[in-house]
Design a protein around this motif. Structure first.
Motif, mmCIF file in Angstrom:
data_model
loop_
_atom_site.group_PDB
_atom_site.id
_atom_site.type_symbol
_atom_site.label_atom_id
_atom_site.label_comp_id
_atom_site.label_asym_id
_atom_site.label_seq_id
_atom_site.Cartn_x
_atom_site.Cartn_y
_atom_site.Cartn_z
ATOM 1 N N PRO A 172 0.821 -1.228 0.000
ATOM 2 C CA PRO A 172 0.000 0.000 0.000
ATOM 3 C C PRO A 172 0.852 1.275 0.000
ATOM 4 O O PRO A 172 0.557 2.216 -0.734
ATOM 5 N N GLU A 173 1.903 1.287 0.809
ATOM 6 C CA GLU A 173 2.768 2.465 0.875
ATOM 7 C C GLU A 173 3.511 2.663 -0.444
ATOM 8 O O GLU A 173 3.609 3.783 -0.957
ATOM 9 N N ALA A 174 4.015 1.596 -1.026
ATOM 10 C CA ALA A 174 4.737 1.689 -2.298
ATOM 11 C C ALA A 174 3.805 2.189 -3.401
ATOM 12 O O ALA A 174 4.183 3.059 -4.192
ATOM 13 N N ARG A 175 2.594 1.656 -3.450
ATOM 14 C CA ARG A 175 1.620 2.107 -4.459
ATOM 15 C C ARG A 175 1.301 3.585 -4.283
ATOM 16 O O ARG A 175 1.165 4.324 -5.259
ATOM 17 N N ALA A 176 1.165 4.021 -3.035
ATOM 18 C CA ALA A 176 0.864 5.428 -2.767
ATOM 19 C C ALA A 176 1.994 6.326 -3.262
ATOM 20 O O ALA A 176 1.744 7.384 -3.854
ATOM 21 N N ILE A 177 3.235 5.910 -3.039
ATOM 22 C CA ILE A 177 4.382 6.695 -3.495
ATOM 23 C C ILE A 177 4.416 6.745 -5.024
ATOM 24 O O ILE A 177 4.652 7.803 -5.617
ATOM 25 N N ILE A 178 4.157 5.612 -5.667
ATOM 26 C CA ILE A 178 4.131 5.556 -7.134
ATOM 27 C C ILE A 178 3.051 6.499 -7.666
ATOM 28 O O ILE A 178 3.309 7.320 -8.555
ATOM 29 N N ASN A 179 1.844 6.391 -7.127
ATOM 30 C CA ASN A 179 0.736 7.232 -7.594
ATOM 31 C C ASN A 179 1.008 8.711 -7.359
ATOM 32 O O ASN A 179 0.705 9.550 -8.214
#
Length: 75
Positions: free
Chosen positions: A47-54
């Motif tokens: 979830p954190e990685a996806r948030a950073i990517i987005n």
């Protein structure tokens, strides 16, 4: 500045590294996983990685919108 996510930090991956992957063309968690190994073990950092990517994709899109058209179509 490093990631605030404990799970990413335990893997030795920073938000700066993820953002750099996006700057270099990564657009999905799959791309970032191939480059950095994000979410390749327990996936708790997903979830954190996806948030950073987005967040970084949004930043890049905003920067492109803000660029004058002359930058894209020089005279």
């Amino acid at each position: 500045k490093g990631s605030n996510c404990v799970h990413l930090s335990l893997q030795g991956i920073t938000d700066t590294q993820i953002k750099q992957c996006v700057n270099n063309g990564a657009t999905t968690i799959k791309h970032v996983r191939r480059e950095l190994g994000v979410a390749s073990q327990c996936c708790k950092c997903l979830p954190e990685a996806r948030a950073i990517i987005n967040e970084q994709l949004e930043t890049l899109n905003t920067q492109q919108i803000a660029m004058p058209s002359a930058m894209f179509f020089p005279a």
